[in-house]
Design a protein around this motif. Sequence first.
Motif, PDB file in Angstrom:
ATOM      1  N   ALA A  53      -5.234  -3.882  12.150  1.00  0.00           N
ATOM      2  CA  ALA A  53      -4.265  -4.869  13.057  1.00  0.00           C
ATOM      3  C   ALA A  53      -2.984  -4.811  12.168  1.00  0.00           C
ATOM      4  CB  ALA A  53      -4.925  -6.076  13.177  1.00  0.00           C
ATOM      5  N   LEU A  54      -3.126  -5.251  10.953  1.00  0.00           N
ATOM      6  CA  LEU A  54      -1.774  -5.566  10.008  1.00  0.00           C
ATOM      7  C   LEU A  54      -1.105  -4.078  10.259  1.00  0.00           C
ATOM      8  CD1 LEU A  54      -0.170  -7.044   7.920  1.00  0.00           C
ATOM      9  CD2 LEU A  54      -1.420  -6.021   6.275  1.00  0.00           C
ATOM     10  N   LEU A  55      -1.641  -2.939   9.808  1.00  0.00           N
ATOM     11  CA  LEU A  55      -0.821  -1.646   9.906  1.00  0.00           C
ATOM     12  C   LEU A  55      -0.247  -1.587  11.248  1.00  0.00           C
ATOM     13  CD1 LEU A  55      -3.046   0.584   7.776  1.00  0.00           C
ATOM     14  CD2 LEU A  55      -0.609  -0.671   7.105  1.00  0.00           C
ATOM     15  N   ALA A  56      -0.849  -1.766  12.452  1.00  0.00           N
ATOM     16  CA  ALA A  56      -0.366  -1.634  13.658  1.00  0.00           C
ATOM     17  C   ALA A  56       0.768  -2.581  14.032  1.00  0.00           C
ATOM     18  CB  ALA A  56      -1.481  -1.931  14.765  1.00  0.00           C
ATOM     19  N   GLN A  57       0.675  -3.937  13.456  1.00  0.00           N
ATOM     20  CA  GLN A  57       2.090  -4.775  13.633  1.00  0.00           C
ATOM     21  C   GLN A  57       3.201  -4.350  13.050  1.00  0.00           C
ATOM     22  OE1 GLN A  57       0.806  -9.231  13.721  1.00  0.00           O
ATOM     23  NE2 GLN A  57      -1.329  -8.336  13.717  1.00  0.00           N
ATOM     24  N   LEU A  58       2.928  -3.954  11.748  1.00  0.00           N
ATOM     25  CA  LEU A  58       3.871  -3.214  10.892  1.00  0.00           C
ATOM     26  C   LEU A  58       4.625  -1.856  11.583  1.00  0.00           C
ATOM     27  CD1 LEU A  58       2.810  -4.301   7.291  1.00  0.00           C
ATOM     28  CD2 LEU A  58       4.054  -5.597   8.964  1.00  0.00           C
ATOM     29  N   GLY A  59       3.830  -1.213  12.440  1.00  0.00           N
ATOM     30  CA  GLY A  59       4.561   0.111  12.903  1.00  0.00           C
ATOM     31  C   GLY A  59       4.122   1.227  12.044  1.00  0.00           C
ATOM     32  N   PHE A  60       2.773   1.100  11.539  1.00  0.00           N
ATOM     33  CA  PHE A  60       2.322   2.331  10.561  1.00  0.00           C
ATOM     34  C   PHE A  60       1.035   2.768  11.332  1.00  0.00           C
ATOM     35  CE2 PHE A  60       4.829  -0.022   7.520  1.00  0.00           C
ATOM     36  CZ  PHE A  60       5.907   0.951   7.268  1.00  0.00           C
ATOM     37  N   ALA A  61       0.388   2.135  12.474  1.00  0.00           N
ATOM     38  CA  ALA A  61      -0.830   2.709  12.948  1.00  0.00           C
ATOM     39  C   ALA A  61      -0.571   3.135  14.569  1.00  0.00           C
ATOM     40  CB  ALA A  61      -1.988   1.720  12.803  1.00  0.00           C
ATOM     41  N   LEU A  75       0.684  -1.056   0.145  1.00  0.00           N
ATOM     42  CA  LEU A  75      -0.017  -0.151   0.042  1.00  0.00           C
ATOM     43  C   LEU A  75       0.781   1.377  -0.084  1.00  0.00           C
ATOM     44  CD1 LEU A  75      -2.709  -1.058   2.374  1.00  0.00           C
ATOM     45  CD2 LEU A  75      -2.983  -1.102   0.135  1.00  0.00           C
ATOM     46  N   GLY A  76       2.114   1.295  -0.749  1.00  0.00           N
ATOM     47  CA  GLY A  76       2.891   2.305  -0.618  1.00  0.00           C
ATOM     48  C   GLY A  76       3.800   2.650   0.617  1.00  0.00           C
ATOM     49  N   LEU A  77       3.653   1.671   1.401  1.00  0.00           N
ATOM     50  CA  LEU A  77       4.606   1.760   2.679  1.00  0.00           C
ATOM     51  C   LEU A  77       5.761   1.079   2.482  1.00  0.00           C
ATOM     52  CD1 LEU A  77       1.497   1.017   5.145  1.00  0.00           C
ATOM     53  CD2 LEU A  77       2.632   3.223   4.600  1.00  0.00           C
ATOM     54  N   ALA A  78       6.931   1.586   2.949  1.00  0.00           N
ATOM     55  CA  ALA A  78       8.067   1.175   2.860  1.00  0.00           C
ATOM     56  C   ALA A  78       8.212   0.001   3.830  1.00  0.00           C
ATOM     57  CB  ALA A  78       9.324   2.279   3.287  1.00  0.00           C
ATOM     58  N   LEU A  79       9.124  -1.081   3.278  1.00  0.00           N
ATOM     59  CA  LEU A  79       9.153  -2.358   4.068  1.00  0.00           C
ATOM     60  C   LEU A  79       9.624  -1.979   5.404  1.00  0.00           C
ATOM     61  CD1 LEU A  79      12.535  -4.076   4.663  1.00  0.00           C
ATOM     62  CD2 LEU A  79      12.352  -3.615   2.373  1.00  0.00           C
ATOM     63  N   VAL A 121      -9.846  -8.445   5.469  1.00  0.00           N
ATOM     64  CA  VAL A 121      -8.732  -8.519   6.090  1.00  0.00           C
ATOM     65  C   VAL A 121      -8.571  -7.544   7.213  1.00  0.00           C
ATOM     66  CG1 VAL A 121      -7.463  -7.397   4.674  1.00  0.00           C
ATOM     67  CG2 VAL A 121      -6.392  -9.064   5.998  1.00  0.00           C
ATOM     68  N   ASP A 122      -8.275  -7.721   8.568  1.00  0.00           N
ATOM     69  CA  ASP A 122      -8.098  -6.639   9.439  1.00  0.00           C
ATOM     70  C   ASP A 122      -6.913  -5.771   9.274  1.00  0.00           C
ATOM     71  OD1 ASP A 122      -8.060  -5.223  11.721  1.00  0.00           O
ATOM     72  OD2 ASP A 122      -8.237  -6.837  13.265  1.00  0.00           O
ATOM     73  N   VAL A 123      -7.115  -4.687   8.181  1.00  0.00           N
ATOM     74  CA  VAL A 123      -5.811  -3.969   7.819  1.00  0.00           C
ATOM     75  C   VAL A 123      -5.337  -3.173   9.107  1.00  0.00           C
ATOM     76  CG1 VAL A 123      -5.250  -2.204   6.182  1.00  0.00           C
ATOM     77  CG2 VAL A 123      -6.733  -3.926   5.643  1.00  0.00           C
ATOM     78  N   PHE A 169       4.212 -10.266  11.044  1.00  0.00           N
ATOM     79  CA  PHE A 169       2.806  -9.855  11.351  1.00  0.00           C
ATOM     80  C   PHE A 169       1.899 -11.186  11.325  1.00  0.00           C
ATOM     81  CE2 PHE A 169       3.385  -9.802   6.680  1.00  0.00           C
ATOM     82  CZ  PHE A 169       2.191 -10.618   6.190  1.00  0.00           C
ATOM     83  N   GLU A 170       0.861 -11.307  11.764  1.00  0.00           N
ATOM     84  CA  GLU A 170      -0.187 -12.354  11.995  1.00  0.00           C
ATOM     85  C   GLU A 170      -1.524 -11.646  11.986  1.00  0.00           C
ATOM     86  OE1 GLU A 170       0.391 -16.023  14.201  1.00  0.00           O
ATOM     87  OE2 GLU A 170      -1.313 -15.375  15.303  1.00  0.00           O
ATOM     88  N   VAL A 171      -2.560 -11.733  11.245  1.00  0.00           N
ATOM     89  CA  VAL A 171      -3.632 -11.033  10.849  1.00  0.00           C
ATOM     90  C   VAL A 171      -4.727 -12.032  10.331  1.00  0.00           C
ATOM     91  CG1 VAL A 171      -3.237 -10.158   8.534  1.00  0.00           C
ATOM     92  CG2 VAL A 171      -4.752  -9.064   9.883  1.00  0.00           C
ATOM     93  N   ARG A 172      -6.104 -11.954  10.806  1.00  0.00           N
ATOM     94  CA  ARG A 172      -7.085 -12.744  10.639  1.00  0.00           C
ATOM     95  C   ARG A 172      -7.970 -12.269   9.377  1.00  0.00           C
ATOM     96  NH1 ARG A 172      -7.683 -16.999  13.668  1.00  0.00           N
ATOM     97  NH2 ARG A 172      -6.661 -16.979  15.862  1.00  0.00           N
ATOM     98  N   GLY A 173      -8.629 -12.977   8.754  1.00  0.00           N
ATOM     99  CA  GLY A 173      -9.333 -12.497   7.500  1.00  0.00           C
ATOM    100  C   GLY A 173     -10.575 -13.513   7.337  1.00  0.00           C
TER     101      GLY A 173
END
Length: 68
Positions: A60-68, A24-28, A56-58, A33-37
């Motif tokens: 939760a995913l973004l939070a685990q990647l440090g973007f939320a 989604l344009g976010l740098a690595l 998908v719980d986006v 991560f672990e996310v449910r869908g």
Amino acid sequence: MLLIEGHTNADQWLMSGTHRGTYLGLALSGRRFEVRGATFSEFDAHGLVVRDTNYVDVRALLAQLGFA
């Protein structure tokens, strides 16, 4: 979990991995991560998918990647 009725099904899933490329344009981030869908599918008379809707719980995913 998998539910099947007629020409439809619903399944719940768990996705996990490591963020090693842009998403989604976010740098690595290199973070794990672990996310449910869930996926809801409809099939034609030949068993081919005619519609697939995925959730998908986006957040939760973004939070685990440090973007939320």
